[in-house]
Design a protein around this motif. Structure first.
Motif, PDB file in Angstrom:
ATOM      1  N   GLU A  13       0.809  -1.226   0.000  1.00 31.86           N
ATOM      2  CA  GLU A  13       0.000   0.000   0.000  1.00 31.86           C
ATOM      3  C   GLU A  13       0.841   1.273   0.000  1.00 31.86           C
ATOM      4  OE1 GLU A  13      -3.213  -0.164  -0.483  1.00 31.86           O
ATOM      5  OE2 GLU A  13      -3.246  -2.352  -0.337  1.00 31.86           O
ATOM      6  N   VAL A  14       1.940   1.263  -0.743  1.00 29.78           N
ATOM      7  CA  VAL A  14       2.741   2.488  -0.868  1.00 29.78           C
ATOM      8  C   VAL A  14       2.631   3.085  -2.269  1.00 29.78           C
ATOM      9  CG1 VAL A  14       4.377   1.844   0.932  1.00 29.78           C
ATOM     10  CG2 VAL A  14       4.859   1.218  -1.445  1.00 29.78           C
ATOM     11  N   GLY A  15       1.779   2.509  -3.114  1.00 25.68           N
ATOM     12  CA  GLY A  15       1.556   3.082  -4.443  1.00 25.68           C
ATOM     13  C   GLY A  15       2.478   2.554  -5.525  1.00 25.68           C
ATOM     14  N   LYS A  16       2.906   1.298  -5.415  1.00 26.45           N
ATOM     15  CA  LYS A  16       3.784   0.743  -6.454  1.00 26.45           C
ATOM     16  C   LYS A  16       3.127   0.779  -7.829  1.00 26.45           C
ATOM     17  CE  LYS A  16       4.428  -3.299  -4.671  1.00 26.45           C
ATOM     18  NZ  LYS A  16       3.594  -3.040  -3.466  1.00 26.45           N
ATOM     19  N   THR A  17       1.854   0.416  -7.878  1.00 27.37           N
ATOM     20  CA  THR A  17       1.179   0.371  -9.179  1.00 27.37           C
ATOM     21  C   THR A  17       0.965   1.772  -9.736  1.00 27.37           C
ATOM     22  OG1 THR A  17       0.090  -1.710  -8.626  1.00 27.37           O
ATOM     23  CG2 THR A  17      -0.874  -0.409 -10.399  1.00 27.37           C
ATOM     24  N   TYR A  18       0.568   2.706  -8.886  1.00 27.28           N
ATOM     25  CA  TYR A  18       0.406   4.100  -9.329  1.00 27.28           C
ATOM     26  C   TYR A  18       1.712   4.622  -9.914  1.00 27.28           C
ATOM     27  CZ  TYR A  18      -0.511   9.133  -9.049  1.00 27.28           C
ATOM     28  OH  TYR A  18      -0.651  10.474  -9.344  1.00 27.28           O
ATOM     29  N   VAL A  19       2.811   4.380  -9.208  1.00 25.72           N
ATOM     30  CA  VAL A  19       4.115   4.844  -9.686  1.00 25.72           C
ATOM     31  C   VAL A  19       4.526   4.085 -10.945  1.00 25.72           C
ATOM     32  CG1 VAL A  19       6.577   4.971  -9.131  1.00 25.72           C
ATOM     33  CG2 VAL A  19       4.877   5.649  -7.420  1.00 25.72           C
ATOM     34  N   SER A  20       4.322   2.771 -10.969  1.00 24.90           N
ATOM     35  CA  SER A  20       4.692   1.979 -12.148  1.00 24.90           C
ATOM     36  C   SER A  20       3.934   2.458 -13.382  1.00 24.90           C
ATOM     37  CB  SER A  20       4.415   0.499 -11.912  1.00 24.90           C
ATOM     38  OG  SER A  20       5.235  -0.026 -10.889  1.00 24.90           O
ATOM     39  N   ALA A  21       2.628   2.665 -13.225  1.00 26.20           N
ATOM     40  CA  ALA A  21       1.827   3.134 -14.351  1.00 26.20           C
ATOM     41  C   ALA A  21       2.266   4.524 -14.793  1.00 26.20           C
ATOM     42  CB  ALA A  21       0.350   3.120 -13.979  1.00 26.20           C
ATOM     43  N   ALA A  22       2.617   5.375 -13.819  1.00 31.59           N
ATOM     44  CA  ALA A  22       3.106   6.711 -14.163  1.00 31.59           C
ATOM     45  C   ALA A  22       4.439   6.628 -14.910  1.00 31.59           C
ATOM     46  CB  ALA A  22       3.253   7.557 -12.900  1.00 31.59           C
ATOM     47  N   LEU A  23       5.311   5.711 -14.496  1.00 30.44           N
ATOM     48  CA  LEU A  23       6.573   5.508 -15.214  1.00 30.44           C
ATOM     49  C   LEU A  23       6.320   5.044 -16.645  1.00 30.44           C
ATOM     50  CD1 LEU A  23       8.567   3.731 -12.371  1.00 30.44           C
ATOM     51  CD2 LEU A  23       9.244   5.897 -13.437  1.00 30.44           C
ATOM     52  N   LEU A  24       5.370   4.132 -16.814  1.00 29.75           N
ATOM     53  CA  LEU A  24       5.020   3.668 -18.161  1.00 29.75           C
ATOM     54  C   LEU A  24       4.477   4.820 -19.002  1.00 29.75           C
ATOM     55  CD1 LEU A  24       3.252   0.328 -17.184  1.00 29.75           C
ATOM     56  CD2 LEU A  24       5.449   0.519 -18.378  1.00 29.75           C
ATOM     57  N   ALA A  25       3.620   5.634 -18.398  1.00 29.15           N
ATOM     58  CA  ALA A  25       3.058   6.772 -19.129  1.00 29.15           C
ATOM     59  C   ALA A  25       4.146   7.767 -19.526  1.00 29.15           C
ATOM     60  CB  ALA A  25       1.989   7.455 -18.279  1.00 29.15           C
ATOM     61  N   ALA A  26       5.070   8.032 -18.599  1.00 29.88           N
ATOM     62  CA  ALA A  26       6.161   8.967 -18.898  1.00 29.88           C
ATOM     63  C   ALA A  26       7.050   8.427 -20.005  1.00 29.88           C
ATOM     64  CB  ALA A  26       6.979   9.224 -17.633  1.00 29.88           C
ATOM     65  N   ALA A  27       7.337   7.111 -19.981  1.00 29.93           N
ATOM     66  CA  ALA A  27       8.149   6.512 -21.048  1.00 29.93           C
ATOM     67  C   ALA A  27       7.405   6.555 -22.375  1.00 29.93           C
ATOM     68  CB  ALA A  27       8.499   5.071 -20.678  1.00 29.93           C
TER      69      ALA A  27
END
Length: 233
Positions: A13-27
């Motif tokens: 519950e620290v937001g791994k998926t939110y951050v991962s998806a944001a990294l994918l979007a940024a890439a």
């Protein structure tokens, strides 16, 4: 050249998926073809198509390469409990070597930027004498650490970074993610960020403010991928 990273967190519950998806979007915004794998997910829901996990579906939405759900999330477990307990109750025994083979298939595909997202923290058990951290070790992947910005995060972040280094893997970068709203925001957040920047042996890829909407596309604007992309050249 395919750039692949394993995403872990200081806790669940620290937001791994939110951050991962944001990294994918940024890439993706930089013109890269992207893909992701959530090898093991508990807390799945029964649907007409079978068990589905909301985190894996978010990753599937955020990536640019089309992949079947079963490749994005090869082990889907229904109860929202520790993966090794959910697997045991389902009569399954997750094998890191088999999961590594699935990940290699994605890594050898069309994507130029690939994320493998873990479950919970770094040392999550999968089975007796098997841990999810065995997967990035088998794949020899650099690691991105998501730090949930709350009381105790410095200790959790430093211990996780130590464990990653102890396992022989490089910490490619870390993301500070504010997971609490204004009513429960972290006191002295700037000072805590300064301490993390000084003590973690990797660049900070971004500081993610609390986002009530949960839209990962908002988070992409707060990320800097240059340490990840330059380190892979």
């Amino acid at each position: 050249m395919t750039r692949t990273f394993f995403v872990t967190g200081t806790n669940t519950e620290v937001g791994k998926t939110y951050v991962s998806a944001a990294l994918l979007a940024a890439a993706g915004e930089q013109g890269l073809q992207t893909a992701a794998v959530k090898p093991v997910a508990s807390g799945c829901e029964q649907t007409d198509a079978g068990l589905r996990n909301s985190d894996a579906l978010t990753l599937q939405q955020a990536m640019t390469v089309e992949m079947p759900y079963e490749q994005v999330n090869p082990i889907a477990l229904e109860p929202a409990i520790a993966p090794h307990i959910a697997a045991m109750e389902a009569g399954r025994r997750p094998d890191p070597s088999r999961l590594a083979g699935i990940c290699r298939g994605v890594m050898s595909g069309a994507a130029e930027f690939v994320l493998i997202e873990g479950a919970g923290g770094w040392r999550v058990p999968l089975a007796p004498r098997a841990f999810l951290s065995d997967l990035p070790r088998a794949l020899e992947l650099p690691v991105i650490l998501v730090v949930g910005m709350e009381l105790g995060c410095i200790n959790h972040a430093l211990l996780t970074a130590e464990a990653i280094r102890h396992d022989g893997l490089p910490l490619a970068g870390w993301v500070a993610n504010f997971v609490r709203g204004p009513q429960r925001e972290m006191p002295r957040s700037d000072e805590n960020l300064m301490t993390l920047r000084a003590l973690l042996p990797a660049p900070c890829l971004g500081v993610m403010p609390f986002d009530e909407s949960g839209d990962y596309r908002n988070g992409a604007a707060h990320l800097d991928l240059s340490p990840l992309l330059s380190s892979a050249d």
